[in-house]
Design a protein around this motif. Structure first.
Motif, PDB file in Angstrom:
ATOM      1  N   ASP A   1       0.331  -0.904   0.178  1.00 27.65           N
ATOM      2  CA  ASP A   1       0.175  -0.253  -0.174  1.00 27.65           C
ATOM      3  C   ASP A   1       0.699   1.242   0.223  1.00 27.65           C
ATOM      4  OD1 ASP A   1      -2.402  -1.461   0.553  1.00 27.65           O
ATOM      5  OD2 ASP A   1      -2.490  -1.607   2.462  1.00 27.65           O
TER       6      ASP A   1
ATOM      7  N   ALA B   1      -2.886   0.373  -3.934  1.00 27.00           N
ATOM      8  CA  ALA B   1      -3.501  -0.357  -2.358  1.00 27.00           C
ATOM      9  C   ALA B   1      -2.845  -2.341  -2.824  1.00 27.00           C
ATOM     10  CB  ALA B   1      -5.233  -0.536  -2.103  1.00 27.00           C
ATOM     11  N   ASP B   2      -2.409  -3.158  -2.126  1.00 25.35           N
ATOM     12  CA  ASP B   2      -2.443  -4.110  -2.619  1.00 25.35           C
ATOM     13  C   ASP B   2      -2.293  -4.405  -4.059  1.00 25.35           C
ATOM     14  OD1 ASP B   2      -2.290  -6.980  -1.651  1.00 25.35           O
ATOM     15  OD2 ASP B   2      -4.307  -6.823  -2.824  1.00 25.35           O
TER      16      ASP B   2
ATOM     17  N   SER C   1      -4.650   7.963  -0.306  1.00 26.82           N
ATOM     18  CA  SER C   1      -3.799   6.768  -1.229  1.00 26.82           C
ATOM     19  C   SER C   1      -3.594   7.234  -2.478  1.00 26.82           C
ATOM     20  CB  SER C   1      -4.974   5.870  -1.036  1.00 26.82           C
ATOM     21  OG  SER C   1      -4.797   4.377  -1.171  1.00 26.82           O
TER      22      SER C   1
ATOM     23  N   ALA D   1       0.893  -4.556   2.041  1.00 22.16           N
ATOM     24  CA  ALA D   1      -0.076  -4.107   1.921  1.00 22.16           C
ATOM     25  C   ALA D   1      -1.132  -4.751   3.414  1.00 22.16           C
ATOM     26  CB  ALA D   1      -0.646  -5.212   1.003  1.00 22.16           C
TER      27      ALA D   1
END
Length: 239
Positions: A155, A168-169, A165, A193
């Motif tokens: 992340d 993510a992942d 952000s 993550a």
């Protein structure tokens, strides 16, 4: 028909090295002297992202592009290539054997980023179709490209009161789309993550309003013995 070489760094799509490096790259274009019509081209940038691979030569249609060894973390500006199928080889410097031997297809007026990735024993190329969108007023565009072969999915966030952000992942060889961020100096954290474990902190990342950037996550989270290419980030300007 004859082959010519020309300097193909493009003003409208320049990249800036984080660590200063000047490398001359040329691209081989066929030119028909009997035809005044320009040849259709695509725009391609090249990046050496394999953290334990040696310097390489880059051959396109069996003609060498680089005039100096292409080193880890080196990259080119966008170069123009003839459209259609182009044969690529990445070889040891001044050697005939190829680490990578493949054919890529380019479409007219499209932009591509080509990365050598993974450990040397599994070296391969990653092709990203680039779609650059002008950021909103007062904003800068940022995308993340995960090039670290032993780092987990991550992340990525900016910190501070306007923290947001970015990814993510995101797993190895994946990339995000460009995201509008507040321009100016940013601190960016890369976390494992789904956790708060910080793997990397990048301070004073300078983003200029109206420009688009790629943040490359590269190197080894746990480098093998004798290798100093640790997990780090490299910011390049796309436009």
């Amino acid at each position: 028909m004859k082959s010519i070489f020309s300097n193909l760094f493009l003003k409208r799509a320049s990249l800036v090295l984080v660590s200063v490096f000047s490398l001359s790259l040329t691209s081989c274009l066929d030119k028909n002297d009997d035809s005044p019509e320009p040849m259709p081209v695509a725009y391609v940038t090249l990046y050496h992202g394999s953290p334990d691979a040696p310097d390489v030569d880059i051959l396109v249609d069996n003609q060498r592009l680089n005039s100096q060894p292409f080193k880890y973390n080196n990259y080119s500006n966008y170069l123009n290539f003839l459209t259609g199928k182009r044969k690529f080889k990445f070889t040891p410097v001044n050697a005939a054997n190829a680490y990578i031997d493949t054919t890529l297809t380019f479409k007219e007026d499209k932009l591509y980023s080509i990365f050598t990735v993974n450990r040397l024993q599994n070296i391969e190329i990653l092709v990203v179709n680039d779609t650059i969108i002008t950021p909103a007023s007062g904003k800068a565009g940022l995308r993340l490209i995960h090039l670290s072969p032993d780092a987990p999915a991550v992340d990525v966030v900016t910190t501070g009161t306007t923290g947001t952000s970015v990814a993510a992942d995101l797993a190895f060889k994946e990339h995000t789309l460009f995201k509008d961020l507040t321009s100016g100096s940013q601190t960016i954290q890369v976390k494992r993550a789904g956790t708060n474990e910080v793997l990397l902190t990048l301070s004073d990342v300078s983003l200029t309003a109206g420009k688009s950037y790629s943040l490359l996550l590269r190197g080894f989270l746990t480098p093998p013995a004798g290798n100093t290419n640790i997990l780090s980030g490299q910011l390049v300007t796309n436009y």
